[in-house]
Design a protein around this motif. Sequence first.
Motif, short mmCIF file in Angstrom:
data_model
loop_
_atom_site.label_atom_id
_atom_site.label_comp_id
_atom_site.label_asym_id
_atom_site.label_seq_id
_atom_site.Cartn_x
_atom_site.Cartn_y
_atom_site.Cartn_z
N LEU A 31 92.93 -73.72 4.09
CA LEU A 31 92.83 -74.37 3.59
C LEU A 31 93.98 -75.36 3.37
N GLN A 32 95.21 -74.71 3.48
CA GLN A 32 96.58 -75.24 3.38
C GLN A 32 96.69 -75.64 4.65
N GLU A 33 96.33 -75.03 5.90
CA GLU A 33 96.87 -75.70 7.17
C GLU A 33 96.08 -76.64 7.84
N ARG A 34 94.81 -76.46 7.60
CA ARG A 34 93.93 -77.41 8.19
C ARG A 34 93.17 -78.32 7.39
N GLY A 35 93.76 -78.73 6.02
CA GLY A 35 93.32 -79.90 5.23
C GLY A 35 92.09 -79.66 4.85
N ASP A 36 91.26 -80.42 4.38
CA ASP A 36 89.91 -80.30 3.75
C ASP A 36 89.01 -79.70 4.65
N TYR A 37 88.78 -78.15 4.57
CA TYR A 37 87.92 -77.58 5.45
C TYR A 37 86.50 -78.10 4.82
N ILE A 38 86.16 -78.24 3.79
CA ILE A 38 84.91 -78.80 3.29
C ILE A 38 84.96 -80.03 2.75
N ASP A 39 84.41 -81.03 3.01
CA ASP A 39 84.24 -82.23 2.45
C ASP A 39 82.81 -82.17 1.52
N LEU A 40 82.80 -81.96 0.35
CA LEU A 40 81.54 -81.58 -0.34
C LEU A 40 80.73 -82.91 -0.35
N SER A 41 81.46 -84.22 -0.19
CA SER A 41 80.77 -85.55 -0.32
C SER A 41 79.70 -85.80 1.00
N THR A 42 79.99 -84.85 1.89
CA THR A 42 79.59 -85.00 3.23
C THR A 42 78.22 -84.19 3.24
N LEU A 43 78.06 -83.10 2.66
CA LEU A 43 77.05 -82.19 2.50
C LEU A 43 75.69 -82.56 2.02
#
Length: 135
Positions: free
Chosen positions: A101-113
């Motif tokens: 999560l720290q290295e790769r930014g937003d791993y999950i964008d809840l708004s797109t699910l």
Amino acid sequence: MRVKLSAETLRNELVRRIEEISGEDLLKCYQCGKCAAGCPVAFAMDMLPSQVIRFAQLGLVEEVLDSETPWFCAACQTCYARCPKGVDLSRIMEAIREIVLQERGDYIDLSTLSLDDLAEFPQQAFIASFRKYTA
Ligand code: SF4
Ligand code: SF4
């Protein structure tokens, strides 16, 4: 796979970060496999819990960060109860999720699910995602 064994690669920054965040010593593991044999979600993992540690011991942390295994870990601690060396893999899995999560930014964008996606995704992914903002 070719592995370059050197002090630099074996103890690289990501290996040290996993140990620092988890509080676990990766080198305690001697690969007996009891954790993998008892893990209730090993069937769904693309890398067994013992393999996660082995890759990290060899400095191959990018492979671990690419794996889906930490997101399937239910933190049940069956592995910890079985481990003859007292390695708490649930803490290692959590550390790996944090680093992703720290290295790769937003791993999950809840708004797109979609709601269907939300019903299918591993709960640990959401818990770890929320911890990013509450830690
Ligand atoms: S049970 Fe413990 S020592 Fe055995 S492979 Fe798993 S983490 Fe390593
Ligand atoms: S804590 Fe995670 S890796 Fe360990 S047995 Fe439970 S699900 Fe498997």
